[in-house]
Design a protein around this motif. Structure first.
Motif, PDB file in Angstrom:
ATOM      1  N   ASN A 141      10.457  45.751  52.061  1.00  0.00           N
ATOM      2  CA  ASN A 141      11.481  45.344  52.389  1.00  0.00           C
ATOM      3  C   ASN A 141      12.876  45.824  53.452  1.00  0.00           C
ATOM      4  OD1 ASN A 141      14.423  43.735  52.901  1.00  0.00           O
ATOM      5  ND2 ASN A 141      12.867  42.239  51.069  1.00  0.00           N
ATOM      6  N   ALA A 142      12.325  45.939  53.967  1.00  0.00           N
ATOM      7  CA  ALA A 142      13.967  46.260  55.561  1.00  0.00           C
ATOM      8  C   ALA A 142      15.014  46.522  54.887  1.00  0.00           C
ATOM      9  CB  ALA A 142      13.811  46.673  56.470  1.00  0.00           C
ATOM     10  N   SER A 143      15.577  45.484  54.831  1.00  0.00           N
ATOM     11  CA  SER A 143      17.755  45.270  54.278  1.00  0.00           C
ATOM     12  C   SER A 143      17.230  45.632  53.216  1.00  0.00           C
ATOM     13  CB  SER A 143      17.264  43.944  54.003  1.00  0.00           C
ATOM     14  OG  SER A 143      16.608  43.222  53.321  1.00  0.00           O
ATOM     15  N   ILE A 144      16.473  45.835  51.656  1.00  0.00           N
ATOM     16  CA  ILE A 144      16.749  46.776  50.621  1.00  0.00           C
ATOM     17  C   ILE A 144      16.522  48.320  50.881  1.00  0.00           C
ATOM     18  CG2 ILE A 144      15.655  47.406  48.250  1.00  0.00           C
ATOM     19  CD1 ILE A 144      14.785  44.202  48.016  1.00  0.00           C
ATOM     20  N   SER A 145      15.090  48.683  51.510  1.00  0.00           N
ATOM     21  CA  SER A 145      14.961  49.906  52.051  1.00  0.00           C
ATOM     22  C   SER A 145      16.780  50.763  52.438  1.00  0.00           C
ATOM     23  CB  SER A 145      14.133  50.562  52.185  1.00  0.00           C
ATOM     24  OG  SER A 145      14.409  51.991  53.075  1.00  0.00           O
ATOM     25  N   ASN A 146      17.376  50.025  53.523  1.00  0.00           N
ATOM     26  CA  ASN A 146      18.451  49.986  54.072  1.00  0.00           C
ATOM     27  C   ASN A 146      20.008  50.163  53.072  1.00  0.00           C
ATOM     28  OD1 ASN A 146      19.923  50.855  56.587  1.00  0.00           O
ATOM     29  ND2 ASN A 146      20.668  49.331  57.267  1.00  0.00           N
ATOM     30  N   TYR A 147      20.118  49.437  52.198  1.00  0.00           N
ATOM     31  CA  TYR A 147      21.014  48.893  51.403  1.00  0.00           C
ATOM     32  C   TYR A 147      20.823  50.364  50.648  1.00  0.00           C
ATOM     33  CZ  TYR A 147      23.710  47.409  47.896  1.00  0.00           C
ATOM     34  OH  TYR A 147      25.191  47.512  46.053  1.00  0.00           O
ATOM     35  N   ARG A 148      19.200  50.332  49.755  1.00  0.00           N
ATOM     36  CA  ARG A 148      19.553  52.282  48.561  1.00  0.00           C
ATOM     37  C   ARG A 148      19.541  53.205  50.087  1.00  0.00           C
ATOM     38  NH1 ARG A 148      13.943  50.201  46.480  1.00  0.00           N
ATOM     39  NH2 ARG A 148      14.248  48.684  45.649  1.00  0.00           N
ATOM     40  N   LYS A 149      19.119  53.238  51.329  1.00  0.00           N
ATOM     41  CA  LYS A 149      20.164  54.406  52.058  1.00  0.00           C
ATOM     42  C   LYS A 149      21.078  54.225  52.701  1.00  0.00           C
ATOM     43  CE  LYS A 149      18.122  56.890  56.377  1.00  0.00           C
ATOM     44  NZ  LYS A 149      19.528  57.885  55.782  1.00  0.00           N
ATOM     45  N   ILE A 150      21.988  53.921  52.659  1.00  0.00           N
ATOM     46  CA  ILE A 150      23.378  53.549  52.950  1.00  0.00           C
ATOM     47  C   ILE A 150      24.177  54.269  51.437  1.00  0.00           C
ATOM     48  CG2 ILE A 150      25.149  52.091  53.211  1.00  0.00           C
ATOM     49  CD1 ILE A 150      23.872  50.305  55.145  1.00  0.00           C
ATOM     50  N   ASN A 151      23.403  53.598  49.985  1.00  0.00           N
ATOM     51  CA  ASN A 151      24.055  53.661  49.211  1.00  0.00           C
ATOM     52  C   ASN A 151      23.852  55.628  48.821  1.00  0.00           C
ATOM     53  OD1 ASN A 151      25.880  51.357  48.318  1.00  0.00           O
ATOM     54  ND2 ASN A 151      23.884  50.639  47.008  1.00  0.00           N
ATOM     55  N   ALA A 152      22.951  55.538  49.225  1.00  0.00           N
ATOM     56  CA  ALA A 152      22.721  57.266  48.667  1.00  0.00           C
ATOM     57  C   ALA A 152      23.452  57.959  49.999  1.00  0.00           C
ATOM     58  CB  ALA A 152      20.690  57.842  48.767  1.00  0.00           C
ATOM     59  N   ASP A 153      23.160  57.596  51.082  1.00  0.00           N
ATOM     60  CA  ASP A 153      24.214  58.653  51.824  1.00  0.00           C
ATOM     61  C   ASP A 153      25.549  58.254  51.385  1.00  0.00           C
ATOM     62  OD1 ASP A 153      21.969  59.259  53.353  1.00  0.00           O
ATOM     63  OD2 ASP A 153      22.510  57.475  55.118  1.00  0.00           O
ATOM     64  N   ARG A 154      26.331  57.303  51.012  1.00  0.00           N
ATOM     65  CA  ARG A 154      27.398  57.481  50.317  1.00  0.00           C
ATOM     66  C   ARG A 154      27.447  58.124  49.218  1.00  0.00           C
ATOM     67  NH1 ARG A 154      29.191  51.607  48.787  1.00  0.00           N
ATOM     68  NH2 ARG A 154      29.563  51.671  50.990  1.00  0.00           N
ATOM     69  N   PHE A 155      26.853  58.303  48.360  1.00  0.00           N
ATOM     70  CA  PHE A 155      27.458  58.817  47.037  1.00  0.00           C
ATOM     71  C   PHE A 155      26.815  60.637  47.785  1.00  0.00           C
ATOM     72  CE2 PHE A 155      24.255  61.364  44.107  1.00  0.00           C
ATOM     73  CZ  PHE A 155      25.273  61.578  42.733  1.00  0.00           C
ATOM     74  N   HIS A 156      26.025  61.216  48.558  1.00  0.00           N
ATOM     75  CA  HIS A 156      26.258  62.571  49.096  1.00  0.00           C
ATOM     76  C   HIS A 156      27.418  62.628  49.364  1.00  0.00           C
ATOM     77  CE1 HIS A 156      21.186  62.109  49.309  1.00  0.00           C
ATOM     78  NE2 HIS A 156      21.739  62.366  48.531  1.00  0.00           N
ATOM     79  N   ALA A 157      27.716  62.445  50.791  1.00  0.00           N
ATOM     80  CA  ALA A 157      29.329  62.000  51.499  1.00  0.00           C
ATOM     81  C   ALA A 157      29.995  62.500  50.214  1.00  0.00           C
ATOM     82  CB  ALA A 157      29.467  60.960  52.352  1.00  0.00           C
ATOM     83  N   ASP A 158      29.934  60.822  49.479  1.00  0.00           N
ATOM     84  CA  ASP A 158      31.044  61.622  48.506  1.00  0.00           C
ATOM     85  C   ASP A 158      31.088  63.190  47.100  1.00  0.00           C
ATOM     86  OD1 ASP A 158      32.259  58.874  49.841  1.00  0.00           O
ATOM     87  OD2 ASP A 158      31.617  57.943  47.928  1.00  0.00           O
ATOM     88  N   LEU A 159      30.103  63.047  46.834  1.00  0.00           N
ATOM     89  CA  LEU A 159      29.762  64.104  46.452  1.00  0.00           C
ATOM     90  C   LEU A 159      30.413  65.602  47.065  1.00  0.00           C
ATOM     91  CD1 LEU A 159      29.324  65.852  43.483  1.00  0.00           C
ATOM     92  CD2 LEU A 159      26.821  65.217  44.470  1.00  0.00           C
ATOM     93  N   LYS A 160      29.397  65.852  48.632  1.00  0.00           N
ATOM     94  CA  LYS A 160      29.859  66.583  49.355  1.00  0.00           C
ATOM     95  C   LYS A 160      31.557  67.025  49.768  1.00  0.00           C
ATOM     96  CE  LYS A 160      26.502  67.461  52.917  1.00  0.00           C
ATOM     97  NZ  LYS A 160      25.965  67.034  53.989  1.00  0.00           N
ATOM     98  N   SER A 161      32.038  66.326  49.655  1.00  0.00           N
ATOM     99  CA  SER A 161      33.641  66.141  50.192  1.00  0.00           C
ATOM    100  C   SER A 161      34.514  66.428  48.658  1.00  0.00           C
ATOM    101  CB  SER A 161      34.284  64.710  50.612  1.00  0.00           C
ATOM    102  OG  SER A 161      35.847  64.149  50.385  1.00  0.00           O
ATOM    103  N   ARG A 162      34.060  66.051  47.514  1.00  0.00           N
ATOM    104  CA  ARG A 162      34.478  65.888  46.287  1.00  0.00           C
ATOM    105  C   ARG A 162      34.554  67.441  46.222  1.00  0.00           C
ATOM    106  NH1 ARG A 162      35.316  63.802  41.115  1.00  0.00           N
ATOM    107  NH2 ARG A 162      36.961  64.602  40.162  1.00  0.00           N
TER     108      ARG A 162
END
Length: 163
Positions: free
Chosen positions: A137-158
């Motif tokens: 399911n492309a929308s579920i996969s995209n949602y997971r990728k967006i959240n993973a990218d957010r996790f990565h960006a937030d942790l890198k910033s911290r």
């Protein structure tokens, strides 16, 4: 939301130390050396890929000796395919491969604490990855990728801020 700890066996002490710290913080982990199945199986690849798919995060322990490992890059690749949260923990003065720049790089116990806080924030906000692999399911996969990218960006910033 288990954290899969990827490491080369010569770096087992670092892997065990991080595993202990995560467990103390109430985070479930997967470490192959503690898994009886991984010690007796004839198909270690199946055991590893299944446990990555059952994890939401992967932390790769990286040292100068990791360059000789085939497993650590394989495990990172498996985690990437399924949009898992990925980070590395650098154990010494070694230069990390450029492909790891995409994800947060931890280098200290304080950085591990930042990881723990980011992990717990994600649980609280219910942004965590599903334990399912990519469903098609492309929308579920995209949602997971967006959240993973957010996790990565937030942790890198911290980590960059140090606070």
């Amino acid at each position: 939301m288990p954290v899969f700890i990827s490491y080369r066996h010569v770096d087992r002490v670092h892997a065990m130390t991080i595993n202990t710290r995560l467990i103390q913080a109430g985070i479930k982990t997967y470490l192959d050396v503690l898994d009886p199945e991984s010690q007796t199986t004839e198909d270690i690849t199946e055991v590893i890929t299944r446990n990555i798919s059952e994890s939401t995060h992967l932390m790769a322990i990286v040292s100068e000796r990791t360059a000789q490992s085939w497993w650590v890059p394989f495990e990172i690749g498996e985690a990437t395919i399924s949009n898992r949260r990925i980070c590395s923990f650098k154990t010494g003065p070694t230069e990390l491969p450029l492909y790891l720049d995409k994800w947060p790089k931890l280098t200290s116990a304080k950085d591990v604490d930042f990881f723990i806080e980011a992990y717990k924030t994600e649980v609280m906000l219910k942004r965590s990855a599903s334990l399912e692999s990519i469903t098609g399911n492309a929308s579920i996969s995209n949602y997971r990728k967006i959240n993973a990218d957010r996790f990565h960006a937030d942790l890198k910033s911290r980590i960059r801020r140090g606070t």
